[in-house]
Design an enzyme around this catalytic site. Structure first.
Site, PDB file in Angstrom:
ATOM      1  N   LYS A 136       0.640  -1.027   0.194  1.00  0.00           N
ATOM      2  CA  LYS A 136       0.066   0.065   0.077  1.00  0.00           C
ATOM      3  C   LYS A 136       1.022   1.231  -0.231  1.00  0.00           C
ATOM      4  O   LYS A 136       1.768   1.486   1.071  1.00  0.00           O
ATOM      5  CB  LYS A 136      -0.991  -0.057   1.089  1.00  0.00           C
ATOM      6  CG  LYS A 136      -2.035   0.998   1.271  1.00  0.00           C
ATOM      7  CD  LYS A 136      -2.634   1.194   2.736  1.00  0.00           C
ATOM      8  CE  LYS A 136      -3.031   2.714   2.913  1.00  0.00           C
ATOM      9  NZ  LYS A 136      -3.607   3.152   4.038  1.00  0.00           N
ATOM     10  N   GLY A 194      -7.973   9.174   9.248  1.00  0.00           N
ATOM     11  CA  GLY A 194      -8.399   9.350  10.843  1.00  0.00           C
ATOM     12  C   GLY A 194      -9.492  10.354  10.984  1.00  0.00           C
ATOM     13  O   GLY A 194      -9.883  10.606  12.320  1.00  0.00           O
ATOM     14  N   ALA A 196      -9.249   5.498   3.982  1.00  0.00           N
ATOM     15  CA  ALA A 196      -9.050   6.635   4.800  1.00  0.00           C
ATOM     16  C   ALA A 196     -10.070   7.616   5.010  1.00  0.00           C
ATOM     17  O   ALA A 196     -10.986   7.932   3.711  1.00  0.00           O
ATOM     18  CB  ALA A 196      -7.752   7.691   4.317  1.00  0.00           C
ATOM     19  N   GLY A 197     -10.672   8.152   6.269  1.00  0.00           N
ATOM     20  CA  GLY A 197     -11.774   9.036   6.387  1.00  0.00           C
ATOM     21  C   GLY A 197     -13.184   8.479   6.529  1.00  0.00           C
ATOM     22  O   GLY A 197     -13.753   9.479   6.839  1.00  0.00           O
ATOM     23  N   ASN A 224      -9.679   1.581   9.575  1.00  0.00           N
ATOM     24  CA  ASN A 224      -8.797   1.666  10.839  1.00  0.00           C
ATOM     25  C   ASN A 224      -9.230   2.277  11.879  1.00  0.00           C
ATOM     26  O   ASN A 224      -9.835   1.595  12.726  1.00  0.00           O
ATOM     27  CB  ASN A 224      -7.260   1.938  10.504  1.00  0.00           C
ATOM     28  CG  ASN A 224      -6.377   1.531  11.423  1.00  0.00           C
ATOM     29  OD1 ASN A 224      -6.980   1.068  12.660  1.00  0.00           O
ATOM     30  ND2 ASN A 224      -5.122   1.318  11.220  1.00  0.00           N
ATOM     31  N   THR A 225      -9.053   3.535  11.914  1.00  0.00           N
ATOM     32  CA  THR A 225      -9.363   4.545  13.156  1.00  0.00           C
ATOM     33  C   THR A 225     -10.737   4.250  13.455  1.00  0.00           C
ATOM     34  O   THR A 225     -10.993   3.918  14.839  1.00  0.00           O
ATOM     35  CB  THR A 225      -8.982   5.881  12.844  1.00  0.00           C
ATOM     36  OG1 THR A 225      -7.756   5.895  12.476  1.00  0.00           O
ATOM     37  CG2 THR A 225      -9.302   6.939  14.223  1.00  0.00           C
TER      38      THR A 225
END
Lengths: 257, 65
Positions: A96, A157, A184-185, A206-207
């Site tokens: 990645k 995040g 992301a996001g 993830n986050t």
């Protein structure tokens, strides 16, 4: 099935492994998410320390595919060297690719990204570039040899969801055959469902999972949302309209005429 | 010899990368290495000579998003 560089996957949810409260919670979350791919990274380790070894044992025990990242790299050289190091340690050609251009938004340096992608594709890597929704950059990444793209939804995040809906829809429409993974996001499962409803092939979270009050429950919720969004996409959503259209047939309505 | 290992200056007796890693306690750790920004494969460490002031990166698996 989702095919990423010849790998056929049932799950359309990829999970990051960072920021979990403990390795045990991470393990449970990966299982609850029913994901088949997790992202990992490389960091400096001191002599005598074996933190990396311990983490790697936990990941291997999960029996999932790993997608190493080049997070934190700000130059082509750093990203290429990190990718080469990751290939050796993790035993995979998947990478990645992140080349960060700006620290406030962690948005990709798309110029460096295209250059690094070209180098790595020529070296036999299977590159998953973390990019923006820019069509021209996407074209360049594909020309460089990438067969999968990972456009952002919003800054890493931030949990804001699909920030530029128009741009992302245009990207999807422009590259109907290219696997597109929203990276992301995303903040809540409805964001993931929306991404799949719009035709994106998968999401990487993830986050939103790791920092939830109950990461395991949130992982399960994201899995359900991804499945619902994908099913909805295949079922063919209706187009939004500006004005009402009666759902109950108007022919034979009582007291009219 | 003085080398910059993971951002810290270290004194080493050994001069080959493999020996330096052993001297600094890496032993059988699963790590990847780079010298002055360039990747050095595990198989090449025993014949990679280091010079005073070289920058060494020793990286291990870690959580990532």
């Amino acid at each position: 099935m989702l095919t990423l560089y010849q790998a056929a996957l049932r799950s359309r949810l990829l999970l990051g492994t960072a920021r979990f409260p403990s390795p045990a919670v991470l393990t449970q979350a990966v299982r609850a998410a029913r994901c088949e791919v997790v992202t990992v990274a490389l960091r400096r380790e001191a002599g005598g320390e074996r933190a990396g070894q311990g983490f790697w044992s936990i990941i291997r025990a999960l029996g999932v595919r790993v997608l190493p990242n080049t997070a934190g790299c700000h130059s082509v050289k750093e990203a290429v060297s990190t990718a080469q190091m990751a290939r050796e340690v993790f035993g995979t050609s998947w990478i990645k690719l992140e080349v960060i251009g700006e620290d406030d938004t962690l948005q990709p340096d798309v110029f460096g990204l295209v250059e690094a992608a070209g180098i790595l594709c020529r070296e036999g890597f299977e590159v998953f570039p973390y990019t923006t929704e820019d069509l021209v950059v996407a074209e360049r990444l594909l020309a460089a040899g990438c067969r999968v793209l990972m456009p952002w939804a919003a800054p890493i995040g931030s949990g804001r969801g699909l920030n530029n809906l128009f741009g992302l829809k245009a990207l999807r429409a422009h590259f109907p055959q290219v696997p597109l993974i929203i990276d992301a996001g995303l903040g809540v499962p409805s964001h993931a469902a929306q991404a799949l409803e719009l035709g994106f092939d998968a999401v990487l979270i993830n986050t939103a999972v790791a920092q939830a009050r109950d990461p395991v429950q949130m992982a399960a919720a994201f899995a359900q949302a991804v499945e619902a969004g994908y099913a909805a996409r295949r079922a063919g959503p209706i187009e939004p309209r500006d004005l009402a259209e009666p759902s109950t047939p108007v022919i034979g309505t009582a007291f009219r005429g | 010899m003085r080398i910059l290992l993971n951002g810290d200056w270290r004194e080493t007796v050994a001069t080959e990368l493999a020996s330096v890693l052993a001297e600094l306690g890496y032993g059988d750790a699963v790590v990847a290495t780079a010298v002055n920004g360039d990747f050095v494969a595990a198989g090449a460490r025993s014949h990679t000579s280091l010079a005073d002031g070289d920058r060494i990166e020793v990286l291990a698996p870690m959580q990532g998003g």
